[in-house]
Write an enzyme that holds these catalytic residues in place. Structure first.
Site, PDB file in Angstrom:
ATOM      1  CB  THR A 178      -0.946   0.027   1.217  1.00  0.00           C
ATOM      2  OG1 THR A 178      -1.861  -1.065   1.116  1.00  0.00           O
ATOM      3  CG2 THR A 178      -1.735   1.321   1.273  1.00  0.00           C
ATOM      4  CG  PHE A 180       0.207   4.646   3.748  1.00  0.00           C
ATOM      5  CD1 PHE A 180      -0.938   4.715   4.532  1.00  0.00           C
ATOM      6  CD2 PHE A 180       0.759   3.394   3.498  1.00  0.00           C
ATOM      7  CE1 PHE A 180      -1.526   3.571   5.052  1.00  0.00           C
ATOM      8  CE2 PHE A 180       0.191   2.239   4.001  1.00  0.00           C
ATOM      9  CZ  PHE A 180      -0.962   2.329   4.779  1.00  0.00           C
TER      10      PHE A 180
END
Length: 287
Positions: A178, A180
């Protein structure tokens, strides 16, 4: 970027303690106080109101794609992207002490986490139960104190909520990552010529034939690498499409400056959301 002073430094994230966003905050801003928020709207409001200095927001996942709603919040958030971080996602299957893989009947987690851990769920014949977020699922399992219930959550959640890990690293894909972004009230831009830089911006194309093609042509002719281009509707209008784009380089770099100048001819609005250092992880990504 330079972090705020330790006396007042706080970083807000969406989710409960133990969530992946919390893990990224601890990894990259260990001297800051991590502040849990129930929603993305609350995260933005906490930073805008001065109750936190920074926000840690997930924007993309290598399996699930873009994080819903974030692209709608960013343009009008009043905040600026000042950094990015990548997290290799790890999920553990956890339950209350005394539970075993044989005792489990249900597994709780966020819908995306359940979708990313299908193999272990099928292997043990578990019934899925959707929770608001992964760390929240772990807290629910602790509170239920039921050995038939498990949670799929990050490793930190097991530590925080006193759960036993029954199976580690249960995600289906080992490339599950992921991205960010870190947001600030201040528009702190990376310096040009001081390492790789990412520039993020949004724009609306004019209602003209081939406007998008023409708008993007300047990036190709100037040799600027565009790493992201995503569209989404504005205010529910099928004809009002906004684009979020990212390019390698700084707006002061002549090729990027020329490309942005050409972009302006075919758009109704161009808004810079951030100019920030590229995370080291990008260097490990395949071209």
């Amino acid at each position: 970027m330079t972090s705020p002073s330790a006396a007042t430094a706080r970083i807000a994230y969406q989710g409960e303690p133990g969530a992946n966003s919390h893990i990224v905050c601890q990894q990259h801003y260990p001297s800051m106080e991590s502040v849990a928020c129930a929603s993305f709207e609350e995260v933005f409001a906490t930073v805008r109101g001065g109750d936190a200095d920074l926000a840690m927001i997930p924007i993309d996942n290598s399996i699930a794609g873009r994080v819903a709603d974030i692209h709608h919040f960013l343009p009008d958030s009043g905040l600026h992207i000042v950094a990015e971080h990548f997290l290799r996602i790890q999920f553990h299957l956890m339950a209350v002490p005394g539970a075993s893989l044989e005792s489990l009947r249900t597994v709780h987690s966020h819908v995306h986490a359940l979708g990313q851990c299908r193999r272990v769920i099928a292997e043990h014949g578990l019934t899925t139960v959707i929770s608001g977020d992964t760390a929240g699922a772990a807290r629910e399992i602790r509170d239920a104190a039921d050995p038939t219930q498990a949670a799929i959550a990050p490793p930190l959640a097991a530590e925080i909520y006193g759960l036993d890990v029954l199976a580690a690293d249960v995600e289906d894909e080992d490339h599950n990552t992921t991205r960010f972004i870190v947001l600030s009230r201040e528009d702190v831009q990376a310096s040009a010529g001081n390492g790789p830089v990412v520039t993020t911006f949004v724009f609306n194309v004019r209602n003209l034939p081939a406007a998008l093609y023409k708008a993007l042509g300047g990036f190709a002719t100037n040799g600027v690498n565009m790493t992201k281009l995503e569209s989404y509707m504005v205010d529910g209008e099928f004809t009002a499409t906004q684009f979020l784009a990212e390019v390698d380089g700084h707006p002061d770099d002549p090729p990027v400056a020329r490309a942005l100048e050409e972009l302006a001819f075919f758009t109704t609005d161009v808004k810079l959301l951030g100019v920030y250092p590229a995370a080291p992880f990008r260097a490990t990504m395949e071209s």
